[in-house]
Design a protein around this motif. Structure first.
Motif: not given
Length: 509
Positions: A183-193, A254-256, A260-268, A472-475
């Motif tokens: 959820y917190g890391r791999t899933g989002y790189n999975y999405i970006f790629s 280039c998406f780094g 990072a920004r969206h991971l920060q938005l996901l932080e509890w 969905a993360i940002a809004d």
């Protein structure tokens, strides 16, 4: 939306890996569904490093190796910041392997297979001998298997053979990835790629009450795309597979900052919560369920809408997701205390949906329904569903159908029944029916019990929503806007049904 994964034989190769880092109200009722840490160095080993054994001895070489990787984190793409030394170590290891074994090599020069594995991954095949040797390892096939399986493993690692003993491989293990890491890391790189992606909880099947667009992202700064941007375009993931380190090197770098920004938005925020937050990377906790989902429930309730939610997943995470929603509706979510006023029952018993060529069978507790005699049974069941519940869909059936629409999660639509609007939200919905996760079926005649298979394009942004996970993360209003758009399009879809068959008249515009 649901959070949704070879192998052969630790010795010298494990030493090369060194320090990989990190451990691993009335009117129409709408229905919606959502589809090593640092290498341990013994006291004796460190003593050898400090004691500086005689130059040229095997102990000295080993001590140097341990000392190097106790100081620096290893990454294949940069050699851990000591490229020359790492390259020398790798050459020496390959030389030693060659003395005793016949082997093949999987190239990992830039960390494309795994950022924390050696740049040359050795696959031992047999003991060295003078007789002719012909490799039996299909490196290309292994690379494909690795790319398809590593998402389920901690830090993108995979089972790898490193010792050959009496014709049998001893493998470097690869811990199964925890839900938090996915959820917190791999899933989002999975999405970006990839073209869609990932891994977390949001419903995949839902209905809404009275009331009663399509948006694409261009190539460049904002993935993902619902389809290729132009004829002949090839996605990164279709060529290279899902990459858990996509934003760390190569074309994904280039998406780094976006990552990072969206991971920060996901932080509890605030103190960890056992139900609503989940452990991700060390010292980081993330939302188990996106706030946008809870905002949707709250808004629909305040507007007096009649709705139900059905979670649909191929995974085993339903009990936790249902418990979290139940606790939220009990007023326990610190960000959404008003949800205690939402009077929706939550059934904590997960159900199952199993598919075959002959029928679809739904079971939950004492309930059992099948489509063999009447294809409308499950449509009627979901149309009358009350509250919140969940079902595990049939992953093996999807896999046997090559991950195409034909084997996906079944969804039934009746355009002659304007009282219910089924909306299926899933980040793996794609316009390519050969590579999508939902199997939509439409009743083409009033009162019919035999639905036809419908292409995803017919129901895209009508009853099927491909989640833009970044939005969905940002809004927090993202899912609400998706529902509004589907409602507008559904009214037009129903109007087309009255004139002619939707598949011929509806163009989604």
């Amino acid at each position: 939306m649901t959070l949704a994964g070879g192998r052969k034989g630790r010795g010298v190769c494990a030493v090369v890996i060194g320090r990989p880092g990190g451990s691993g109200g009335g009117g129409r009722k709408r229905r919606a569904g959502w589809g090593h840490g640092p290498a341990a160095v013994s006291g004796a080993g460190m003593a050898a490093a400090r004691g500086c054994p005689p130059a040229g001895s095997g102990d000295r070489a080993l001590a140097e190796l341990l000392l190097e990787f106790s100081r620096a984190q290893y990454r294949a793409k940069d050699g851990g910041g000591a490229a020359a030394k790492v390259e020398r170590i790798e050459r020496r290891c390959l030389e030693l392997f060659g003395r005793d074994y016949r082997y093949s090599v999987i190239s990992n020069a830039h960390g494309e297979v795994c950022a924390h594995y050696p740049r040359h991954i050795v696959l031992l095949e047999r003991d060295a001998g003078r007789d002719p040797f012909e490799s039996t390892v299909q490196v290309g096939k292994l690379q494909d298997l690795i790319n398809r399986s590593k998402m389920a493993r901690c830090r993108g690692r995979f089972v790898c053979p490193v010792i050959l003993y009496k014709g049998k491989h001893i493998c470097r293990s690869a811990t199964l990835a925890g839900w938090g890491e996915l959820y917190g890391r791999t899933g989002y790189n999975y999405i970006f790629s990839g073209p869609a992606g990932g891994a977390q909880h949001l419903p995949q099947h839902r209905h809404l009450g009275p009331r009663r667009g399509r948006r694409r992202v261009a190539v460049g700064e904002r993935p993902p795309l619902p389809g290729p941007p132009c004829p002949g375009a090839l996605s990164y993931y279709s060529r290279h597979g899902r990459d858990p380190a996509f934003t760390e090197a190569g074309p994904g770098r280039c998406f780094g900052s976006l990552h990072a920004r969206h991971l920060q938005l996901l932080e509890w925020p605030g103190r960890p919560h056992d139900v609503f937050s989940v452990q991700g990377e060390p010292s980081k906790r993330y939302h188990l369920i996106l706030p946008a989902f809870f905002r949707l429930l709250d808004t629909l309730h305040r507007e007096g809408r009649a709705f139900a939610v059905v979670f649909r997943t191929f995974g085993t995470d339903l009990p936790r997701a249902l418990r979290a929603v139940s606790c939220a509706l009990a007023g326990q979510h610190p960000q959404f205390p008003a949800l205690r006023h939402v009077a929706l029952p939550v059934d904590l018993t997960p159900g199952q949906i199993r598919c075959s060529k002959r029928e679809v069978v739904l079971t939950r507790g004492a309930e059992r329904l099948a489509t063999r005699e009447d294809g409308r049974k499950l449509y009627d069941y979901f149309s009358s569903f009350e509250g919140i519940g969940g079902f595990q869909d049939h992953f093996d059936w999807w896999a046997r159908n090559r991950f195409s629409s034909r084997g996906g999660k079944p969804l039934w639509i009746d355009p002659y029944d304007p009282s219910v609007h089924h909306i299926f939200i899933d980040d793996n919905i794609r316009l390519d029916d050969a590579d999508t996760i939902v199997h939509p079926q439409v009743f083409s005649e009033r009162g019919s019990s035999s639905p036809r298979r419908a292409p995803t394009s017919e129901l895209y942004d009508v009853c099927l929503v491909q989640t833009d996970l970044l939005e969905a993360i940002a809004d927090e209003d993202y899912f609400l806007r998706c529902v509004r758009r589907c409602e507008e399009n559904y009214d037009r879809y129903l109007a087309c049904t009255e004139k002619d068959t939707p598949s011929q008249r509806w163009d989604g515009q």
